[in-house]
Motif scaffolding. Sequence first.
Motif, PDB file in Angstrom:
ATOM      1  N   ALA A   1      -9.009  16.450 -11.292  1.00  0.00           N
ATOM      2  CA  ALA A   1      -8.514  16.371 -12.671  1.00  0.00           C
ATOM      3  C   ALA A   1      -7.971  14.983 -12.956  1.00  0.00           C
ATOM      4  N   ASP A   2      -7.321  14.413 -11.951  1.00  0.00           N
ATOM      5  CA  ASP A   2      -6.741  13.079 -12.086  1.00  0.00           C
ATOM      6  C   ASP A   2      -7.811  12.012 -12.314  1.00  0.00           C
TER       7      ASP A   2
ATOM      8  N   MET B   1      -1.227  22.450 -12.010  1.00  0.00           N
ATOM      9  CA  MET B   1      -2.610  22.515 -11.536  1.00  0.00           C
ATOM     10  C   MET B   1      -2.673  22.748 -10.023  1.00  0.00           C
TER      11      MET B   1
ATOM     12  N   ASN C   1      -9.818  19.480   0.385  1.00  0.00           N
ATOM     13  CA  ASN C   1      -8.470  19.003   0.054  1.00  0.00           C
ATOM     14  C   ASN C   1      -8.502  17.962  -1.052  1.00  0.00           C
ATOM     15  N   TYR C   2      -9.494  17.090  -0.989  1.00  0.00           N
ATOM     16  CA  TYR C   2      -9.563  16.014  -1.978  1.00  0.00           C
ATOM     17  C   TYR C   2      -9.851  16.527  -3.386  1.00  0.00           C
TER      18      TYR C   2
ATOM     19  N   GLU D   1     -11.686   0.732  -1.407  1.00  0.00           N
ATOM     20  CA  GLU D   1     -11.282   1.999  -0.800  1.00  0.00           C
ATOM     21  C   GLU D   1     -11.354   3.125  -1.830  1.00  0.00           C
TER      22      GLU D   1
ATOM     23  N   LYS E   1      -5.755  -8.104  -2.316  1.00  0.00           N
ATOM     24  CA  LYS E   1      -5.182  -6.801  -1.958  1.00  0.00           C
ATOM     25  C   LYS E   1      -5.712  -5.714  -2.894  1.00  0.00           C
TER      26      LYS E   1
ATOM     27  N   ASP F   1     -10.010  11.278   8.378  1.00  0.00           N
ATOM     28  CA  ASP F   1      -9.990  10.939   6.965  1.00  0.00           C
ATOM     29  C   ASP F   1     -10.271   9.435   6.881  1.00  0.00           C
TER      30      ASP F   1
ATOM     31  N   ARG G   1      -0.454   4.486   1.548  1.00  0.00           N
ATOM     32  CA  ARG G   1      -0.277   4.574   2.995  1.00  0.00           C
ATOM     33  C   ARG G   1       1.180   4.851   3.344  1.00  0.00           C
TER      34      ARG G   1
ATOM     35  N   ASP H   1      -8.275  18.356  -5.068  1.00  0.00           N
ATOM     36  CA  ASP H   1      -7.027  18.388  -5.834  1.00  0.00           C
ATOM     37  C   ASP H   1      -6.941  17.222  -6.814  1.00  0.00           C
ATOM     38  N   LEU H   2      -7.611  16.129  -6.499  1.00  0.00           N
ATOM     39  CA  LEU H   2      -7.500  14.930  -7.334  1.00  0.00           C
ATOM     40  C   LEU H   2      -8.564  14.865  -8.422  1.00  0.00           C
TER      41      LEU H   2
ATOM     42  N   ASP I   1       0.848  -1.184   0.000  1.00  0.00           N
ATOM     43  CA  ASP I   1       0.000   0.000   0.000  1.00  0.00           C
ATOM     44  C   ASP I   1       0.892   1.246   0.000  1.00  0.00           C
TER      45      ASP I   1
ATOM     46  N   PRO J   1      -2.143  17.402   3.179  1.00  0.00           N
ATOM     47  CA  PRO J   1      -3.004  18.369   2.498  1.00  0.00           C
ATOM     48  C   PRO J   1      -3.091  19.702   3.240  1.00  0.00           C
TER      49      PRO J   1
ATOM     50  N   TYR K   1      -6.626   1.175   5.379  1.00  0.00           N
ATOM     51  CA  TYR K   1      -5.670   0.747   6.403  1.00  0.00           C
ATOM     52  C   TYR K   1      -6.214   1.037   7.794  1.00  0.00           C
TER      53      TYR K   1
ATOM     54  N   ARG L   1      -1.589  11.962  -6.436  1.00  0.00           N
ATOM     55  CA  ARG L   1      -1.945  12.021  -7.856  1.00  0.00           C
ATOM     56  C   ARG L   1      -1.400  10.798  -8.595  1.00  0.00           C
TER      57      ARG L   1
END
Lengths: 666, 354
Positions: free
Chosen positions: B140-141, A489, B134-135, B257, B250, B311, A191, B137-138, A188, A201, B315, A212
């Motif tokens: 565009a990804d 970005m 905060n999230y 998640e 896994k 958050d 993590r 930010d992702l 992971d 953040p 895990y 990303r």
Amino acid sequence: MSVLSDHGPTEGPYERWVFSETHGRPYAFPSIAAGGTGIYSALMEEGGNPADLNYANLRIPPLWNPGSVQPEITPFAFRDAVTPATPGAGLRYRLNFPVPVDTWTGDYQKADDPAGWAPPAVQPSAIVAVIDDAIPFANRAFLGSDGKTRISHCWLQAGIAVDRAPVPLGREYTNGAIDQLRQDTPSDENRLYQQAGAVDPDMVELGGHLKRHGTHGSHILGLAAGNTSLFTGDSQGDDIQIIAVQMPNTIAWDTSGFGKEMYMLSALHYVFERARRIADHFGVDELPLIVNLSYGWGAGRHDGQSPMEIAIEDLLEKRQAVQPKTAIVMPMGNGFTDKMHARISETDFGGKKYNIGWQVQPDDNTSSYLELWFPEGFDPAKYRLTLKPPPGYSLDQKAVLKIRGSDSVQFRDVHMGGEVVGQMSADHSRGNRWRFMLALIPSTYCADQSRSAPAGRWTVKLRRKGNAPDIPKGDDLLIWVQRDDDPAMLQSRGRQSYLVKPRKQGSEITQPPYQKYKDEIPGISGFGSMNAVASSSRTTRVSGYVQHNKRPADYAGSGRLHVQEKQDPAPVGAQTLIVACSDQSPSSPGIPSTGVLSGSRTRLVGTSAAAPAVARLMVLNAAAGRDLTDGLNSTAALYRSEKDNGNTQAQHKARMGDFTASPVTR
Amino acid sequence: MAQSGGIGGIGGIGGIGGIGGIGGIGGMTGLGGFLGAGDTGGLQGTAESLLHRVGNGVVPAGDALDYNQTVNNDRWAAWVRGSLYLSEFLSQVGYSAGSDTAPAITLSFAGNDLVTLDRPSDALLADQCVLVQNYADLRADRTAEIISQLGFPTEYFAMILGLHAGQHAKTFELITVTQVMAAHMAMIAKHALAIRRPDQLDGRIQPMIPTPGHGSFPSAHATEAYAVMTVMEGLTGSWGSFKDQADRMKMLRGLAERIAVNRTVAGVHFPIDSWAGAALGTALGQVVLQLCGQAGASAVQALQYTPGNDDFSDYQFTQQAAAHGLQQGATFSVSATDHFSWIWEKALAETQKV
């Protein structure tokens, strides 16, 4: 802010603009806009030693200075302090970005061994280093044959600090620490980075970049040092160790170039210094070292005399003296078609005046900058600069800048509606070259400010008296617009301003698009658009070509050409040395490399991706005992649709350099 | 939870396509796109024009279908089986809401407390908005991925488990059944707890997809993903056919998640919604396995979640649950039912034999 006002820092045009609340500060990087952190980064120039400032809490990062000779430029940082009773007399330094408090190491012990470092199993033949953003240091692309990472040292300059460390700020991970992290979190990596404190953040300088899929840093590090099925040619053996530095997001947020040198330069010194430690462990002299620094900005002297360029030259000169296989590889930039550069010859000036348009885009949330450089040694006292707002707007007073008296830095503010919207300045850079500079606030109302600069066509007018000196033959006045976009970005919401040719000059001769090399090089052109940090004579400059046709990528930055009547254009100053593939196909998809997580891939377009391909080939050469440029091809032939004459050959040479590197990715 | 009917299903496979439309045609039944699948009609004129060719003789008696046997299930249209699963499942579901001073919902199954979710406070929701910001930010990804997961993200499970429409029709049906049951359970909890979405608290969040018309807590996407993951862990384990089973699990867990977190990236869920959904989905997946009569299925573990300003990560959910407000309750067993057992056996027969 006692230090700022009392003594010490020089106040150049950027410093005055960025640190003044009534000028550009509200629009600057968040930690500056918020009033700073109480910790400053800075550069000491002209061979000075920051320690002589006698500041109580001043730190000099790990330096590579054999023989303890003070470098030409020394990076340092200090915590806001009461001015000492005996400040270093005459010592002037350049303030950079604030340092986040959480990154300030509790107890900085420069001589300590980096915690957890384990000697590589085999003695390295060469070292490759990458300085970039968001470094995925746990990616399995960087493991050696024994399953242990080849990343010997990795410094996250904006990492959350530990109590005691041999770095003054940020967090250093050694190979042992990285292997332990990989062992603790075997399946992971998200993590892993959380646990390592590499993702936060809440801290804008670190942020969630490593969440990303791909980052600039993951791409660059992969190209320079990774072993995956993506890459062609030889893989890198265990005898090539890696050193990496992750710069703060600050670096990519503000693309103007201001204030980043301390982080960049301390990164270079760190790489050199840790390379020294590796060699020391094995009891050998300095090892071959190839550093990739895919970073830069647009405006500057472009003559090797900016602080960063002097520092790079100083480092390279000293290290090449003891280990010739030392290189700092940098990209030429991506601004060839962005209309951010213009040259003005005596002919262009056409007597007493020269006008050029400066197009400021709407909804630009960051400051815009334009620099006009006179030739070295040229006295512009009889020249004056006027800034006129777009049609329909008027300034409170006419904005005219001329040099008065002997001050080496002079300012004039530009007001609209009683508030500052811009700044004009003249400064005598290093006492040998004059620069006129313009700064404008954003074109939108933002940052709780009651002012904005109108978007549209500003006019920059240069006038001179009849007895003013001509622009020297063979040289030009040079304009660069500073980069103002948001490549990573990061929500800076900058928008790029650009130059527009004077109306009088008429339209250019139209030529078919299959001829990239035009019969006439216009005044606003990409020749000279190159990265303003890459002009040191010893820097390995890399531009980009398209794989399928071996022609320059449209955006790929280029050295400058001086255009003269009835003669072929002549190269002036730093030029491209090597081109590498930065696009695979006409649809410009860039080239692939590794993403953040093991097994992922990402694509990047730009010369940033060309440079590490060259770094990769160079370090393989170095490890094999070959010359660094061994195996590179000569300049690609002129493409069949181009005219073949002295003019096109000069342009071809400027864009395609002396060597062509074969693609390193599939 | 599918908010756009029909997106979630594996289009056109064995009549399962379109099951995602819980709120669609099926209305309260939750049968969605099952309706109409496989029905045939005729042209009356043609029929009548043919009758003159045969006489008016007596009709011979046929052989009866098996009486009240699941062996007939293959004969029924997919939506009919959907109705049967739903009846078996929902007839055992109950819930009770806590008092106004201790607001919470307890979902029960077959008379056993299954999952208790404490209602998050307004202050906690406000704190969580920062994480949602905060999230962003992702975004565009992950835009393409998030848009493709508006409905049931079955394809993503198929990707990891090597499922194919031609070979795994019943496995897909088991997945769909699990998703539908999870969605129903989540809706009950969402209704009772009535938690506002992030964009109603913080105008800066501006979700990148339409905010669904139901409460935020728990996340139905998280519930469905964790339920499917749990059931597929059981099924593929019983298959015993993957040589890399451990690695696939896994990745399956990582997928659950990621599906949950993607909804926070999109701006429509708080991280605590994922916590609650993961808890509910895990317990519910265990219920489904028991209903299927899976030999050796572990007992159902009751859970209680008291949200804090955390958050979400798998895990922490699996390794540090107690420290983040997730407590284990009693364990219990559930009797196998006919139709769940039937679909299980069918899915089991689709083993990959790698």
